[in-house]
Write an enzyme that holds these catalytic residues in place. Structure first.
Site, PDB file in Angstrom:
ATOM      1  N   HIS A 170     -11.261   1.175  32.968  1.00  0.00           N
ATOM      2  CA  HIS A 170     -12.571   0.524  33.100  1.00  0.00           C
ATOM      3  C   HIS A 170     -12.478  -0.627  34.095  1.00  0.00           C
ATOM      4  CE1 HIS A 170     -16.351  -1.467  32.127  1.00  0.00           C
ATOM      5  NE2 HIS A 170     -15.660  -2.577  31.914  1.00  0.00           N
TER       6      HIS A 170
ATOM      7  N   ASP B   3     -24.378   0.500  65.601  1.00  0.00           N
ATOM      8  CA  ASP B   3     -23.521   1.072  64.561  1.00  0.00           C
ATOM      9  C   ASP B   3     -22.408   0.076  64.302  1.00  0.00           C
ATOM     10  OD1 ASP B   3     -22.067   2.749  62.802  1.00  0.00           O
ATOM     11  OD2 ASP B   3     -22.741   4.528  63.880  1.00  0.00           O
TER      12      ASP B   3
ATOM     13  N   TRP C 157      -5.836  -3.902  34.289  1.00  0.00           N
ATOM     14  CA  TRP C 157      -6.020  -3.818  35.747  1.00  0.00           C
ATOM     15  C   TRP C 157      -5.052  -4.745  36.460  1.00  0.00           C
ATOM     16  CZ3 TRP C 157      -8.033  -7.047  39.754  1.00  0.00           C
ATOM     17  CH2 TRP C 157      -8.429  -8.323  39.348  1.00  0.00           C
TER      18      TRP C 157
ATOM     19  N   SER D 288      -8.270   1.386  52.490  1.00  0.00           N
ATOM     20  CA  SER D 288      -9.681   1.565  52.806  1.00  0.00           C
ATOM     21  C   SER D 288     -10.370   0.226  53.010  1.00  0.00           C
ATOM     22  CB  SER D 288     -10.347   2.348  51.669  1.00  0.00           C
ATOM     23  OG  SER D 288     -11.706   2.052  51.590  1.00  0.00           O
ATOM     24  N   SER D 289     -10.114  -0.729  52.117  1.00  0.00           N
ATOM     25  CA  SER D 289     -10.830  -2.007  52.287  1.00  0.00           C
ATOM     26  C   SER D 289     -10.304  -2.791  53.467  1.00  0.00           C
ATOM     27  CB  SER D 289     -10.809  -2.868  51.026  1.00  0.00           C
ATOM     28  OG  SER D 289      -9.913  -2.433  50.098  1.00  0.00           O
TER      29      SER D 289
ATOM     30  N   HIS E 150      -7.244 -13.472  43.084  1.00  0.00           N
ATOM     31  CA  HIS E 150      -8.313 -14.453  43.030  1.00  0.00           C
ATOM     32  C   HIS E 150      -9.256 -14.393  44.215  1.00  0.00           C
ATOM     33  CE1 HIS E 150     -10.573 -17.181  40.764  1.00  0.00           C
ATOM     34  NE2 HIS E 150     -10.946 -17.646  41.922  1.00  0.00           N
TER      35      HIS E 150
ATOM     36  N   GLU F  18      -9.991 -11.861  45.551  1.00  0.00           N
ATOM     37  CA  GLU F  18     -10.762 -10.673  45.181  1.00  0.00           C
ATOM     38  C   GLU F  18     -12.022 -11.051  44.397  1.00  0.00           C
ATOM     39  OE1 GLU F  18     -10.560  -7.586  45.910  1.00  0.00           O
ATOM     40  OE2 GLU F  18     -11.717  -6.559  44.385  1.00  0.00           O
TER      41      GLU F  18
ATOM     42  N   TYR G 141     -13.783 -13.653  44.793  1.00  0.00           N
ATOM     43  CA  TYR G 141     -14.789 -14.112  45.758  1.00  0.00           C
ATOM     44  C   TYR G 141     -15.238 -12.965  46.647  1.00  0.00           C
ATOM     45  CZ  TYR G 141     -13.154 -18.413  43.856  1.00  0.00           C
ATOM     46  OH  TYR G 141     -12.818 -19.389  42.958  1.00  0.00           O
TER      47      TYR G 141
ATOM     48  N   SER H 258     -29.342 -14.617  48.733  1.00  0.00           N
ATOM     49  CA  SER H 258     -29.833 -15.516  49.780  1.00  0.00           C
ATOM     50  C   SER H 258     -30.758 -14.805  50.764  1.00  0.00           C
ATOM     51  CB  SER H 258     -28.655 -16.115  50.545  1.00  0.00           C
ATOM     52  OG  SER H 258     -27.720 -16.613  49.634  1.00  0.00           O
TER      53      SER H 258
ATOM     54  N   HIS I 134      -4.184 -20.277  38.840  1.00  0.00           N
ATOM     55  CA  HIS I 134      -4.897 -20.660  37.623  1.00  0.00           C
ATOM     56  C   HIS I 134      -5.014 -19.482  36.657  1.00  0.00           C
ATOM     57  CE1 HIS I 134      -8.946 -19.745  39.749  1.00  0.00           C
ATOM     58  NE2 HIS I 134      -8.687 -18.764  38.926  1.00  0.00           N
ATOM     59  N   HIS I 135      -4.623 -18.295  37.120  1.00  0.00           N
ATOM     60  CA  HIS I 135      -4.516 -17.172  36.185  1.00  0.00           C
ATOM     61  C   HIS I 135      -3.184 -17.193  35.457  1.00  0.00           C
ATOM     62  CE1 HIS I 135      -8.091 -15.104  37.822  1.00  0.00           C
ATOM     63  NE2 HIS I 135      -7.748 -15.713  38.926  1.00  0.00           N
TER      64      HIS I 135
ATOM     65  N   THR J   9     -19.973 -23.839  45.016  1.00  0.00           N
ATOM     66  CA  THR J   9     -20.809 -22.955  44.213  1.00  0.00           C
ATOM     67  C   THR J   9     -22.053 -23.700  43.756  1.00  0.00           C
ATOM     68  OG1 THR J   9     -18.729 -22.019  43.472  1.00  0.00           O
ATOM     69  CG2 THR J   9     -20.697 -21.275  42.349  1.00  0.00           C
TER      70      THR J   9
ATOM     71  N   LYS K  15     -24.624 -23.968  46.446  1.00  0.00           N
ATOM     72  CA  LYS K  15     -25.411 -22.748  46.598  1.00  0.00           C
ATOM     73  C   LYS K  15     -26.529 -22.680  45.574  1.00  0.00           C
ATOM     74  CE  LYS K  15     -22.049 -19.937  48.861  1.00  0.00           C
ATOM     75  NZ  LYS K  15     -21.656 -18.569  49.091  1.00  0.00           N
TER      76      LYS K  15
ATOM     77  N   ARG L 240      -7.863 -10.680  23.952  1.00  0.00           N
ATOM     78  CA  ARG L 240      -8.410  -9.540  24.677  1.00  0.00           C
ATOM     79  C   ARG L 240      -7.435  -8.367  24.571  1.00  0.00           C
ATOM     80  NH1 ARG L 240      -7.603 -11.146  30.992  1.00  0.00           N
ATOM     81  NH2 ARG L 240      -8.911  -9.333  31.264  1.00  0.00           N
TER      82      ARG L 240
END
Lengths: 556, 196, 353
Positions: free
Chosen positions: A77, A106, A141, A170-171, A254, A256, A258, A269, A303-304, A327, A330, A449
């Site tokens: 998941h 393009d 994950w 790919s990314s 991390h 990731e 963002y 926006s 921080h993880h 943040t 924004k 968890r």
């Protein structure tokens, strides 16, 4: 001059089948739609996994799956939602909208663009095939070693690794394509500081992908070498270091986060100003905040790892706290954009407001977690699960749906039904809060968890049951959306080129746009070229343009 | 209304002034490659910092051979740059010759590396040092191989009469890549052989 | 549907009040009262954080609701609003104020961190906690006592109150995390690295539940344990009683095995290598268990069809050890043999005939 005749379709003497056309297309718009469709299919799949997870947790006892299967379910998941749903959703939106918004024909490398897309379904199928070959990956994950070493896990983890190598490549290729497109193919007049905010967020996101994902790729290769060639990177028994994996993983993981939220912020926006009929408040501050989040994003990964006892806590605590500032900027900019505007609540705007009110909780959660001692209490509990879902589901998914309703008329020439859209929105908003808010409370009560079951004596049953009900509300909310897409595509394509009275260049071409996008472009003198065209450059309180106003639906 | 034609850059080609789009793509790709190797180097220094004895007992490297290979690879960067300067002046024959030398030097480097692998007294599974050594040099070797293949393609195109003083993006791109591979090797050589 | 301004302001006020009540007045938003002084510090810190967070939540949600209600576009209103592009003073304000706020919060939490992570020089009791798939071992090196979890409730960690307890965390296999919700604290248990923390407990005679918080495989969800607190005097009495008990227990009989010997081995924590054994009825027999697992102990135990445990093999076979268990005679029938350390997944069928 006679530019549109250069379109390849016009010179063909025979027509290939539509299927062949979609399978071999290098048109960024078609690839964008392929991305979105593929992501939506994986979204349904990952959602099904989530429903099984929630059903299992509804009451104590193992009713539906055993603990091994449970571990596979949440691993798949999480991995699917992040790598095959959210990331490609945003890549698909970027693919569709970025060339249009900067007035390009393009992407810079159309064939590489097609390659980037086709790696995704391949990777996804590989990863899910684990279910049929002795079990999918089951280490979460995050796939921490030593649990992910061959000694403690099955071959599903190897499939997971290969899939992530494909998806990562790919990314990376996608990000190179976005950056080259944005750097090189902007229309004349489209300076960096006239680019739509969405393009900016895609650009910063691409930079993050470009610099963070390869580190993850190297870590995943190391894991593969450990598992299959007797390597010892993460194996303490042979001199390796399990914390090294966590550092490599989160150095990517991390940014990731963002990567997954910035383009959604970009969508918001675009939507909020158009439906408030005002420009984005503080355009430059917004860009600055986006860059700051991107830059700080590389200095907060540990921080993880506050509870590992292996990182210098004050430094990572400080950088993480600071990320709250951009943040916050924004948020205030979005609210100030709505302030004294004339807001109409078509479905894209509803989802945008849903994003604001829900993502806020995820953001505040993040500020609380920046404190290491508080993290000692909350880390690895359901509080964290609440936090990530408020960010990714309450944030990114609301942004994705806002974008879907917003750009659907551009993609297909027809507007999605407003009534069904409102049902979708209301159900999804309620479902999100009912499912994810109680997770905070469970975390505070100490529910860890990733547990397949809990004791009836723990007192966690009621909240879990509520969450399970909420998850089914979310599942039901998707049905009106699917029905909406189905009936709209069968109906008339009468949305017009500019149904929302838009500001940016994509609304200056036809719906759907022709191959190579533009017959001609309006002059670009600000970040709202189409607004300038309709109301005059620098308008403060311009007279309405009658032709546009008639396509508007008033506040209902 | 703005002029129509100028607003329609063809995809994949530098419609505006500045660096060619393909070269921008190559530079961005190199940036991602740098981060890939940064991950490997990060792993090396992280694990090295955990050990008091480094390299662990029983891991001897062949410094002499590595030094020779270093000289070979660094010289190939110069021959590559010579090939680029030839084609910039329109001298296709010079480019083909210099590129041929570069390809040969790259192949010699790969052969030397394989010989080194065969004669070392440890493998990828003999403890963390072996894992690091073979992973880092192995990924570098794979990049050298990729460079040799890329150069060969460019070389064949050159022999077939492609490229001119104005149109030689592929030569520029492959040279950037080759210099990058060279720089990574210098980093590896310094880290694995000199800073032991 | 149009709301009159009066109705709208009532709705707004009610919404705000509801939000304040929901967030400010709800104790469920706070962790339980902490059992340790370190946990109490963390709880205080959490409460400090919650003040600005709730304020910001109410402010921002209020502004969103207000904007949504107040600035709706009326039907037929085609005039553009004033096109405001920004306001430097406002923007500087909402950049500088949050920066100051997060800096203050950062320093406050740094202070708490130093208190929570402080480790005084002379702890009264040192505990070695070892995590393995999927149980805990709690050892007291000072007193030569050690307890490994058996069954699905895990071991009990007995600790004195009012004294400094030093906990050292070890792992034999994968990463675990030692977590007691009532301590508001967890720390990862990492192979190849010893993590430490100190603990000062407050209330004697209380039982707290704890469990592993870091995914560690299929048995992660049941890797539980219990913490039992005592006054220092009771704790010393408990230590002496336990030491006496340990002395009284005879060492396992070496040799002198009666009856046939069955071979059993375990290479992992998920299952025995053999899933069925057979033994003669009405006659004692010996089971020789070889533990080939890297990090976890095992044993050989027997239960009948009703789940009643008939035999528990002690001592446990530590990693790399081979232990012989002398099993008393059993009547013919089918039984389940299992490992007491991994009772849910390490099982097999014992046929006695």
């Amino acid at each position: 001059m006679a530019t549109t005749v250069l379109a390849p379709g016009a010179t063909r003497t025979y027509r290939r089948s539509a299927l062949y056309e979609w399978l071999t297309t290098t048109d960024h718009k078609k690839i964008g739609i392929l991305y979105l469709t593929n992501s939506f299919l994986f979204f349904l799949l990952a959602g099904l996994l989530a429903l099984v997870i929630r059903s299992e947790l509804a009451v104590p006892g193992l009713q539906f799956v055993n603990s091994s299967t449970y571990n596979q379910l949440f691993t798949m998941h999480g991995t699917t939602m992040i790598f095959l749903v959210l990331m490609p959703f945003l890549a698909g939106l970027g693919n569709y909208a970025v060339p249009l918004q900067i007035g390009a024909a393009d992407m810079a490398f159309p064939r590489i663009n097609a390659l980037s897309f086709w790696m995704l379904p391949l990777g996804g199928i590989l990863m899910f095939s684990g279910f049929f070959f002795g079990g999918a990956a089951a280490e979460g994950w995050t796939s921490y070693s030593p649990l992910a070493q061959a000694k403690y896990s099955g071959s599903g983890t190897d499939l997971w690794i290969v899939a992530l190598l494909l998806i990562g490549t790919s990314s990376i290729l996608g990000s190179i394509n976005f950056l080259a497109t944005i750097f090189k193919l902007r229309a004349p007049g489209m300076t960096l500081l006239r680019m739509p905010v969405f393009v900016w967020t895609v650009m910063v996101t691409s930079l993050l992908i470009l610099l963070a994902t390869p580190v993850f790729t190297s870590g995943v290769f190391m894991l593969y070498i450990d598992r299959n060639f007797g390597g010892a990177f993460f194996d303490p028994a042979s001199g390796g270091n399990p914390i090294l994996w966590q550092n490599l993983f989160w150095f990517f993981g991390h940014p990731e986060v963002y990567i997954l939220i910035l383009p959604a912020m970009g969508v918001i926006s675009e939507v909020v100003p158009v439906f408030s009929r005002k420009p984005i408040f503080g355009y430059k501050a917004f860009i600055f905040a986006t860059l700051l989040i991107g830059g700080l994003g590389f200095s907060v990964w540990a921080h993880h790892m506050f509870t590992t006892g292996a990182v210098y806590l004050p430094f990572f605590s400080l950088t993480t706290s600071l990320i709250g500032v951009p943040t916050g900027i924004k948020f205030f900019n979005w609210i100030a954009t709505m302030w004294r505007g004339k807001i109409s609540f078509a479905t894209p705007m509803l989802f945008a407001v849903g994003f604001l009110s829900t993502f806020l909780v995820g953001g505040l959660d993040g500020a609380i977690l920046a404190s290491p001692p508080v993290d000692f209490a909350l880390h690895d509990t359901y509080w964290i699960v609440a936090h990530i879902h408020f960010v990714f589901f309450g944030g990114t998914m609301f942004g994705v749906f806002a974008a879907a309703y917003y750009w659907f008329p551009k993609m297909f020439g027809a507007r999605l039904d407003e009534g069904l859209g409102k049902i979708h929105f209301v159900l999804m908003l309620i479902g999100t809060w009912v499912t994810f808010f109680p997770m905070h409370l469970l975390g505070l009560e100490g529910m860890p968890r990733r547990i397949a079951d809990y004791s009836p004596a723990a007192g966690w049953t009621d909240l879990n049951t509520v969450e399970t009900i909420g998850s089914f509300i979310i599942a039901i909310s998707v049905l009106p959306f699917m029905w909406n897409v189905f009936v709209t595509l069968r109906g008339p394509r009468d949305a017009g080129d500019d149904p929302w009275d838009g500001y940016t260049l994509e609304w200056a071409t036809t719906s759907p746009p022709p191959p190579y996008n533009f017959d001609h472009l309006p002059p670009i003198r600000s970040e709202r070229p189409l607004f300038d065209l309709k109301y005059g450059h620098g308008a403060r309180r311009a007279l309405p343009s009658a032709s546009v106003a008639t396509t508007q639906e008033g506040a209902s | 209304m703005a002029g129509r034609a100028e607003a329609l850059p063809a995809p994949g080609h530098g419609a505006r002034q500045g660096i060619d789009t393909a070269l921008v793509g190559m530079l961005l790709f190199i940036a991602s490659e740098i981060m890939f190797f940064a991950g490997l180097f990060g792993a090396y220094f992280n694990i090295r910092a955990e050990h008091t004895v480094w390299p662990p007992q029983g891991f001897e490297l062949d410094l002499g051979l590595a030094a020779v290979l270093t000289v070979i690879l660094v010289s190939s960067s110069f021959t590559m740059q010579y090939a680029v300067s030839c084609i910039r002046k329109g001298d296709r024959t010079g480019m083909v010759r210099a590129m041929t030398v570069t390809v040969i030097l790259g192949v010699i480097f790969l052969c030397g590396q394989l010989y080194d692998y065969a004669s070392l007294g440890f493998g990828i599974s003999s403890g963390v040092y072996g894992t690091l050594f073979f992973t880092m040099t192995g990924f570098h070797g794979a990049h050298v191989l990729g460079g040799v293949i890329g150069m060969s393609v460019v070389l064949l195109r050159g022999i077939n009469g492609q490229f001119s003083a104005r149109h030689h993006t592929a030569v520029e791109a492959v040279s950037i890549y080759w210099h990058f591979v060279d720089v990574v090797w210098i980093g590896l050589f310094s880290t694995l052989y000199l800073l032991r | 549907m149009q709301l009159s301004p009066r109705v709208r302001s009532v709705v707004t006020v009610a919404g705000l009040a509801g939000a304040v009540l929901l967030l400010g007045g709800c104790s469920a938003l706070y962790p339980p009262n902490a059992a340790s002084s370190q946990g109490a510090d963390i709880r205080t810190l959490y409460s400090i954080f919650m003040v600005p967070m709730i304020a910001i939540f109410v402010l921002v949600e209020g502004l969103i609701v207000w904007s949504v209600l107040r600035y709706r576009r009326r039907k037929g209103d085609d005039e553009l609003p004033v096109q405001t592009h920004g306001n430097n003073l406002l923007e500087i304000t909402w950049t500088v104020l949050p920066t100051l706020l997060v800096l203050v919060l950062f320093f406050v939490s740094w202070q708490t961190l130093n208190k929570v992570d402080a480790e005084p020089a002379n702890p009264a009791v040192t505990v070695d906690v070892t995590g393995f798939q999927w149980q805990w071992t709690f050892a007291y090196p000072q007193y030569n006592l050690s307890y490994t979890g058996i069954g699905d409730q895990g071991p009990v960690l007995v600790l004195p109150v009012d004294e400094v307890i030093h906990v050292r965390l070890h792992s034999n296999d994968v990463i675990h995390s030692f977590y007691v919700p009532d301590f508001l604290f967890k720390r990862d248990v990492i192979p190849g690295q010893v993590n430490n923390f100190d603990l000062n407990l407050k209330d004697a005679g209380v039982t707290y539940t704890g469990q592993c918080a870091q995914l560690c495989g299929m048995g992660h969800y049941q890797m539980r344990f219990t913490v039992q607190t005592m006054t220092p005097a009771n704790f010393q009495a408990w230590v002496q009683a336990e030491q006496a008990k340990a002395k009284a227990t005879p060492a396992p009989a070496a040799g002198g095995q009666a009856g046939p010997t069955l071979q059993l081995s375990a290479s992992s924590t998920t299952s025995f290598d053999e899933t069925s054994l057979s033994a003669p009825a009405g006659q004692p027999f010996t089971v020789q268990l070889t533990n080939k697992t890297a990090g976890a102990p095992h044993n050989f135990s027997i239960k009948d069809a009703s789940g009643k445990v008939l035999f528990t093999g002690l001592p446990l076979a530590q990693p790399g050890q081979t232990v012989s268990y002398s099993v008393p005679a059993l009547p013919a029938g089918t039984y389940t043999f299992f490992c007491s350390v991994h009772p849910t997944n390490m099982t097999g069928t014992l046929t006695v005939k």
